[in-house]
Design a protein around this motif. Structure first.
Motif, PDB file in Angstrom:
ATOM      1  N   PHE A  16       0.914  -1.203  -0.088  1.00 44.16           N
ATOM      2  CA  PHE A  16       0.109   0.061   0.017  1.00 44.16           C
ATOM      3  C   PHE A  16       0.707   1.264   0.081  1.00 44.16           C
ATOM      4  O   PHE A  16       0.491   2.111  -0.599  1.00 44.16           O
ATOM      5  N   ILE A  17       1.920   1.271   0.805  1.00 45.58           N
ATOM      6  CA  ILE A  17       2.775   2.389   0.940  1.00 45.58           C
ATOM      7  C   ILE A  17       3.430   2.844  -0.491  1.00 45.58           C
ATOM      8  O   ILE A  17       3.307   3.956  -0.993  1.00 45.58           O
ATOM      9  N   LEU A  18       3.879   1.684  -1.285  1.00 46.14           N
ATOM     10  CA  LEU A  18       4.640   1.848  -2.468  1.00 46.14           C
ATOM     11  C   LEU A  18       3.767   2.258  -3.647  1.00 46.14           C
ATOM     12  O   LEU A  18       3.732   3.264  -4.255  1.00 46.14           O
ATOM     13  N   PHE A  19       2.377   1.569  -3.623  1.00 50.93           N
ATOM     14  CA  PHE A  19       1.547   2.037  -5.000  1.00 50.93           C
ATOM     15  C   PHE A  19       1.042   3.382  -4.458  1.00 50.93           C
ATOM     16  O   PHE A  19       0.681   4.156  -5.701  1.00 50.93           O
ATOM     17  N   GLU A  20       0.520   3.707  -3.331  1.00 52.18           N
ATOM     18  CA  GLU A  20       0.047   4.889  -2.974  1.00 52.18           C
ATOM     19  C   GLU A  20       1.179   6.191  -3.113  1.00 52.18           C
ATOM     20  O   GLU A  20       0.820   7.234  -3.686  1.00 52.18           O
ATOM     21  N   THR A  21       2.352   5.731  -2.806  1.00 49.83           N
ATOM     22  CA  THR A  21       3.313   6.786  -3.331  1.00 49.83           C
ATOM     23  C   THR A  21       3.365   7.103  -4.852  1.00 49.83           C
ATOM     24  O   THR A  21       3.610   8.175  -5.262  1.00 49.83           O
ATOM     25  N   GLN A  22       3.163   6.102  -5.698  1.00 46.67           N
ATOM     26  CA  GLN A  22       3.326   6.245  -6.918  1.00 46.67           C
ATOM     27  C   GLN A  22       2.050   7.026  -7.551  1.00 46.67           C
ATOM     28  O   GLN A  22       2.284   7.650  -8.467  1.00 46.67           O
ATOM     29  N   VAL A  23       0.935   6.546  -7.291  1.00 45.23           N
ATOM     30  CA  VAL A  23      -0.227   6.960  -7.883  1.00 45.23           C
ATOM     31  C   VAL A  23      -0.397   8.506  -7.441  1.00 45.23           C
ATOM     32  O   VAL A  23      -0.533   9.297  -8.337  1.00 45.23           O
ATOM     33  N   GLY A  24      -0.446   8.825  -6.218  1.00 45.46           N
ATOM     34  CA  GLY A  24      -0.411  10.316  -5.950  1.00 45.46           C
ATOM     35  C   GLY A  24      -0.832  11.254  -6.995  1.00 45.46           C
ATOM     36  O   GLY A  24      -1.836  11.192  -7.437  1.00 45.46           O
ATOM     37  N   ILE A  25      -0.222  12.367  -7.232  1.00 43.08           N
ATOM     38  CA  ILE A  25      -0.380  13.417  -7.930  1.00 43.08           C
ATOM     39  C   ILE A  25      -0.450  12.947  -9.578  1.00 43.08           C
ATOM     40  O   ILE A  25      -0.965  13.643 -10.428  1.00 43.08           O
ATOM     41  N   GLY A  26       0.403  12.074 -10.019  1.00 42.67           N
ATOM     42  CA  GLY A  26       0.566  11.871 -11.372  1.00 42.67           C
ATOM     43  C   GLY A  26      -0.584  11.375 -11.995  1.00 42.67           C
ATOM     44  O   GLY A  26      -0.855  11.704 -13.138  1.00 42.67           O
ATOM     45  N   VAL A  27      -1.647  10.616 -11.482  1.00 43.39           N
ATOM     46  CA  VAL A  27      -2.709  10.049 -12.015  1.00 43.39           C
ATOM     47  C   VAL A  27      -3.836  11.314 -12.328  1.00 43.39           C
ATOM     48  O   VAL A  27      -4.741  11.206 -13.419  1.00 43.39           O
ATOM     49  N   LEU A  28      -3.521  12.423 -11.744  1.00 43.45           N
ATOM     50  CA  LEU A  28      -4.347  13.442 -12.035  1.00 43.45           C
ATOM     51  C   LEU A  28      -4.105  14.120 -13.330  1.00 43.45           C
ATOM     52  O   LEU A  28      -4.950  14.709 -14.355  1.00 43.45           O
ATOM     53  N   SER A  29      -2.871  14.216 -13.927  1.00 47.90           N
ATOM     54  CA  SER A  29      -2.486  14.811 -15.003  1.00 47.90           C
ATOM     55  C   SER A  29      -1.834  13.823 -16.388  1.00 47.90           C
ATOM     56  O   SER A  29      -1.809  14.213 -17.273  1.00 47.90           O
ATOM     57  N   TYR A 250      -5.619  18.890 -15.952  1.00 52.44           N
ATOM     58  CA  TYR A 250      -5.868  17.816 -15.203  1.00 52.44           C
ATOM     59  C   TYR A 250      -7.184  16.943 -15.560  1.00 52.44           C
ATOM     60  O   TYR A 250      -8.332  17.104 -14.968  1.00 52.44           O
ATOM     61  N   PRO A 251      -7.052  16.171 -16.512  1.00 54.45           N
ATOM     62  CA  PRO A 251      -8.049  15.355 -17.183  1.00 54.45           C
ATOM     63  C   PRO A 251      -8.932  14.532 -16.416  1.00 54.45           C
ATOM     64  O   PRO A 251     -10.263  14.359 -16.574  1.00 54.45           O
ATOM     65  N   THR A 252      -8.214  13.888 -15.257  1.00 49.02           N
ATOM     66  CA  THR A 252      -9.023  13.212 -14.420  1.00 49.02           C
ATOM     67  C   THR A 252     -10.066  13.934 -13.539  1.00 49.02           C
ATOM     68  O   THR A 252     -11.133  13.364 -13.402  1.00 49.02           O
ATOM     69  N   LEU A 253      -9.867  15.071 -13.178  1.00 51.62           N
ATOM     70  CA  LEU A 253     -10.770  15.972 -12.519  1.00 51.62           C
ATOM     71  C   LEU A 253     -11.802  16.400 -13.391  1.00 51.62           C
ATOM     72  O   LEU A 253     -13.074  16.550 -13.001  1.00 51.62           O
ATOM     73  N   ASN A 254     -11.524  16.791 -14.613  1.00 50.65           N
ATOM     74  CA  ASN A 254     -12.556  17.122 -15.774  1.00 50.65           C
ATOM     75  C   ASN A 254     -13.241  15.937 -16.039  1.00 50.65           C
ATOM     76  O   ASN A 254     -14.633  16.219 -16.215  1.00 50.65           O
ATOM     77  N   LEU A 255     -12.816  14.790 -15.973  1.00 48.51           N
ATOM     78  CA  LEU A 255     -13.616  13.526 -16.142  1.00 48.51           C
ATOM     79  C   LEU A 255     -14.623  13.332 -14.883  1.00 48.51           C
ATOM     80  O   LEU A 255     -15.899  13.299 -15.284  1.00 48.51           O
ATOM     81  N   LEU A 256     -14.338  13.621 -13.750  1.00 44.35           N
ATOM     82  CA  LEU A 256     -15.176  13.442 -12.626  1.00 44.35           C
ATOM     83  C   LEU A 256     -16.237  14.668 -12.524  1.00 44.35           C
ATOM     84  O   LEU A 256     -17.213  14.489 -12.142  1.00 44.35           O
ATOM     85  N   LYS A 257     -15.744  15.573 -13.451  1.00 44.46           N
ATOM     86  CA  LYS A 257     -16.643  16.935 -13.422  1.00 44.46           C
ATOM     87  C   LYS A 257     -18.029  16.542 -14.098  1.00 44.46           C
ATOM     88  O   LYS A 257     -19.011  17.023 -13.823  1.00 44.46           O
ATOM     89  N   LEU A 258     -17.756  15.317 -14.907  1.00 46.26           N
ATOM     90  CA  LEU A 258     -18.957  15.111 -15.917  1.00 46.26           C
ATOM     91  C   LEU A 258     -20.025  14.006 -15.166  1.00 46.26           C
ATOM     92  O   LEU A 258     -21.080  13.766 -15.605  1.00 46.26           O
ATOM     93  N   VAL A 259     -19.637  13.670 -13.954  1.00 46.32           N
ATOM     94  CA  VAL A 259     -20.373  12.865 -12.958  1.00 46.32           C
ATOM     95  C   VAL A 259     -21.511  13.592 -12.534  1.00 46.32           C
ATOM     96  O   VAL A 259     -21.292  14.293 -11.772  1.00 46.32           O
ATOM     97  N   GLN A 260     -22.691  13.353 -12.763  1.00 44.84           N
ATOM     98  CA  GLN A 260     -23.888  13.946 -12.203  1.00 44.84           C
ATOM     99  C   GLN A 260     -24.896  12.856 -11.513  1.00 44.84           C
ATOM    100  O   GLN A 260     -25.168  11.957 -11.936  1.00 44.84           O
ATOM    101  N   LEU A 261     -25.067  13.113 -10.436  1.00 46.63           N
ATOM    102  CA  LEU A 261     -25.995  12.334  -9.576  1.00 46.63           C
ATOM    103  C   LEU A 261     -27.044  13.284  -9.210  1.00 46.63           C
ATOM    104  O   LEU A 261     -26.981  14.268  -8.794  1.00 46.63           O
ATOM    105  N   PRO A 262     -28.323  12.620  -8.826  1.00 49.22           N
ATOM    106  CA  PRO A 262     -29.515  13.282  -8.312  1.00 49.22           C
ATOM    107  C   PRO A 262     -29.154  13.944  -6.985  1.00 49.22           C
ATOM    108  O   PRO A 262     -29.780  14.995  -6.763  1.00 49.22           O
ATOM    109  N   PHE A 263     -27.972  13.688  -6.042  1.00 48.25           N
ATOM    110  CA  PHE A 263     -28.192  14.112  -4.747  1.00 48.25           C
ATOM    111  C   PHE A 263     -27.006  14.691  -4.690  1.00 48.25           C
ATOM    112  O   PHE A 263     -26.441  15.137  -3.432  1.00 48.25           O
TER     113      PHE A 263
END
Length: 366
Positions: A16-29, A250-263
């Protein structure tokens, strides 16, 4: 008896320590970074970067297998003597401190950009360094427990990604290889930088309870990171057009911006607020590495004073360093360049040197 037996981590915590260190900020851009050079063929570069990172990770484990009771800083002094070993340790300390600083200031920039644009940097710095310090002031065992807690975020991320599959255009991925082999290979550099974090196996190995599983653990951690990178990148490619994705920092955040839920609305803000814990888990291992290195360099036992100094430097710098988008990109690239040497070149050098060193010692004993 292992001198770190009082402070050991399990295989699960190690992963968990290793993969969380890897994913971090890189997955956003990462999707945009790949699309800029290789277009929608960038996902292939992720697989190539994963293979390369796996090979270097296993080399690190091979180096540490021969010296199971030493941290990297102790190993460098054993291999190269006091002066050269300490000089190399200083370089590693600076690298780890720089990596932690890059992620910290990048996190502040992203939070200001997406959530609270009018807040002062030093206020965010205070809010962030408090939890970071509270975790890092303890030993690696507590960091491992925190990593287990942070891991609970990722199933939620997978669920959110599932909601973005509506109105996707899978034809954007075709034909595979349309950009040619050269752009794909040149984009591997971006992917290997996203995999940075596996080099901390140098630090974590002595604390791992089941050292025989170290290779398996690092393979799993790299593979989890690859799956996350690949999923987010492919979904971004099929959701946005090849030209559109280059407009998003940061395409990942723009991707999540498209998620629309009723609540719920503005899902990307809710996600980013929770994802802060993962960003902290990129900062904390590097920060702990720098603090551990300094304490071992000066023969001290307590690393909290070192942490307090670093926290004060971060706080003071937040009054006059306000990174722009280009500066955030530039310091990220600088970290990437340093990472190539410390995570990819250095392990090969140390592996070859260690083989010669142990061979020479063996001949001397005969």
């Amino acid at each position: 008896m292992n001198k770190y037996s009082y402070n050991q981590i399990s295989l699960k915590q190690y992963i968990f320590i290793l993969f969380e260190t890897q994913v971090g900020i890189g997955v956003l851009s990462l999707p945009r970074d790949l699309a800029e050079t290789a277009g929608t063929d960038g996902w292939i570069s992720i697989l190539l970067g994963w293979v390369l990172s796996m090979l270097l990770s296993l080399i690190i484990i091979q180096v540490m297998n021969k010296n199971p009771g030493y941290t990297l800083f102790e190993l460098l002094s054993q291999y190269f003597g006091s002066w050269v070993g300490k000089s190399l340790s200083v370089l590693w300390i600076l690298y780890a401190a720089f990596a932690a600083s890059v992620v910290m200031f990048s996190t502040i920039y992203i939070i200001k950009l997406w959530i609270v644009p009018d807040i002062q940097d030093f206020i965010l710095m205070i809010l962030f360094i408090i939890p970071v310090y509270m975790i890092t002031k303890h030993e690696i065992r507590v960091i491992g427990i925190f990593a287990e807690f942070v891991c609970l975020i990722f199933p939620w991320l997978a669920l959110l990604i599932f909601f973005t599959f509506k109105n996707t255009q899978w034809m954007f991925l075709l034909p595979i290889g349309k950009e040619g082999i050269v752009p794909i290979l040149s984009t591997v550099k971006s992917t290997i930088l996203s995999f940075l974090g596996f080099e901390l196996a140098f630090i974590l190995y002595p604390f791992l309870k089941d050292k025989k599983s170290a290779s398996k653990g690092i393979i799993i951690s790299n593979s989890i990171s690859m799956i996350i990178f690949l999923t987010v990148t492919v979904v971004s490619f099929v959701k946005f057009s090849p030209d559109e994705i280059n407009d998003y920092a940061y395409p990942t955040l723009n991707l999540l911006k498209l998620v629309q839920l009723p609540f719920l609305e503005r899902m990307e803000i809710i996600f980013l607020s929770v994802y802060l814990l993962t960003l902290f888990m990129t900062i904390i291992p590097y920060l702990y590495t720098a603090a551990l290195g300094i304490t071992q360099l000066f023969g001290k036992q307590e690393h909290r004073n070192v942490l307090r100094i670093i926290m004060c430097l971060w706080f003071l710098s937040s009054f006059f360093f306000f990174p722009s988008s280009s500066q955030v990109t530039q310091i990220g690239k600088s970290w990437g360049v340093a990472g190539i040497y410390f995570a990819y070149v250095f392990p090969i050098f140390l592996w070859i040197y260690g083989w010669i060193f142990h061979r020479y010692r063996k001949v001397q004993k005969q």
